[in-house]
Write a protein that holds these residues in place. Structure first.
Motif, mmCIF file in Angstrom:
data_model
loop_
_atom_site.group_PDB
_atom_site.id
_atom_site.type_symbol
_atom_site.label_atom_id
_atom_site.label_comp_id
_atom_site.label_asym_id
_atom_site.label_seq_id
_atom_site.Cartn_x
_atom_site.Cartn_y
_atom_site.Cartn_z
ATOM 1 N N SER A 176 0.847 -1.195 0.000
ATOM 2 C CA SER A 176 0.000 0.000 0.000
ATOM 3 C C SER A 176 0.884 1.248 0.000
ATOM 4 N N THR A 177 0.423 2.287 -0.660
ATOM 5 C CA THR A 177 1.205 3.518 -0.803
ATOM 6 C C THR A 177 1.612 4.087 0.549
ATOM 7 N N GLU A 178 0.688 4.131 1.490
ATOM 8 C CA GLU A 178 0.988 4.720 2.797
ATOM 9 C C GLU A 178 2.066 3.932 3.541
ATOM 10 N N ASP A 179 1.956 2.618 3.532
ATOM 11 C CA ASP A 179 2.918 1.801 4.270
ATOM 12 C C ASP A 179 4.293 1.809 3.608
ATOM 13 N N VAL A 180 4.334 1.748 2.290
ATOM 14 C CA VAL A 180 5.616 1.773 1.588
ATOM 15 C C VAL A 180 6.262 3.148 1.728
ATOM 16 N N GLN A 181 5.465 4.204 1.690
ATOM 17 C CA GLN A 181 6.013 5.551 1.879
ATOM 18 C C GLN A 181 6.613 5.694 3.273
ATOM 19 N N GLU A 182 5.972 5.121 4.276
ATOM 20 C CA GLU A 182 6.531 5.155 5.626
ATOM 21 C C GLU A 182 7.888 4.456 5.661
ATOM 22 N N CYS A 183 7.988 3.318 4.986
ATOM 23 C CA CYS A 183 9.253 2.586 4.911
ATOM 24 C C CYS A 183 10.293 3.415 4.163
ATOM 25 N N LYS A 184 9.903 4.042 3.063
ATOM 26 C CA LYS A 184 10.819 4.876 2.270
ATOM 27 C C LYS A 184 11.343 6.048 3.101
ATOM 28 N N ASP A 185 10.498 6.601 3.949
ATOM 29 C CA ASP A 185 10.930 7.706 4.814
ATOM 30 C C ASP A 185 12.098 7.288 5.703
ATOM 31 N N TYR A 186 12.085 6.032 6.171
ATOM 32 C CA TYR A 186 13.201 5.532 6.973
ATOM 33 C C TYR A 186 14.464 5.404 6.122
ATOM 34 N N PHE A 187 14.321 4.939 4.891
ATOM 35 C CA PHE A 187 15.476 4.860 3.994
ATOM 36 C C PHE A 187 16.035 6.253 3.728
ATOM 37 N N ASP A 188 15.150 7.231 3.542
ATOM 38 C CA ASP A 188 15.600 8.597 3.269
ATOM 39 C C ASP A 188 16.355 9.203 4.448
ATOM 40 N N LYS A 189 16.033 8.775 5.659
ATOM 41 C CA LYS A 189 16.725 9.269 6.857
ATOM 42 C C LYS A 189 18.077 8.593 7.060
ATOM 43 N N CYS A 190 18.297 7.485 6.385
ATOM 44 C CA CYS A 190 19.527 6.713 6.536
ATOM 45 C C CYS A 190 20.711 7.496 5.964
ATOM 46 N N ASN A 191 21.818 7.485 6.676
ATOM 47 C CA ASN A 191 23.008 8.215 6.240
ATOM 48 C C ASN A 191 24.103 7.286 5.723
ATOM 49 N N ASP A 192 23.744 6.083 5.305
ATOM 50 C CA ASP A 192 24.728 5.123 4.809
ATOM 51 C C ASP A 192 25.102 5.475 3.365
ATOM 52 N N PRO A 193 26.312 5.992 3.139
ATOM 53 C CA PRO A 193 26.692 6.411 1.783
ATOM 54 C C PRO A 193 26.763 5.243 0.795
ATOM 55 N N LYS A 194 27.135 4.046 1.259
ATOM 56 C CA LYS A 194 27.210 2.888 0.363
ATOM 57 C C LYS A 194 25.817 2.483 -0.126
ATOM 58 N N LEU A 195 24.833 2.555 0.753
ATOM 59 C CA LEU A 195 23.457 2.228 0.379
ATOM 60 C C LEU A 195 22.948 3.210 -0.672
#
Length: 95
Positions: free
Chosen positions: A63-82
């Motif tokens: 679902s858009t809402e749940d995947v967007q919530e997950c994406k928000d966590y990825f966007d906060k990640c500071n791992d340069p290799k990722l």
């Protein structure tokens, strides 16, 4: 209603485990047509150009809402290799 299906990358499979051409892209297409969302972490699965028949990618879809919530966590990640792996996938750079 909602939820996500996630097969993310891990230390053993840094490029994910599902094949882009005949696993990730078809599922992503169906989910997006149904109003959901499909990402690899930082980008849409459907935006990745195939560079090899058995190219593997991480997949998070649902679902858009749940995947967007997950994406928000990825966007906060500071791992340069990722972030570099995600950007390279979009550029069509083979791993």
């Amino acid at each position: 209603y909602g939820g996500i299906f996630a097969y993310p990358a891990d230390k053993k499979n840094v490029n994910g485990k599902l094949r882009l051409l005949y696993e990730a892209a078809p599922m992503s297409f169906i989910v997006e047509q149904a109003g959901g969302m499909a990402i690899t972490g930082h980008s849409r699965v459907m935006d990745i150009p195939p560079v090899a028949v058995h190219q593997r990618v991480p997949v998070i879809l649902g679902s858009t809402e749940d995947v967007q919530e997950c994406k928000d966590y990825f966007d906060k990640c500071n791992d340069p290799k990722l972030k570099e792996r995600c950007e390279n996938r979009l550029k069509g750079v083979a791993a």
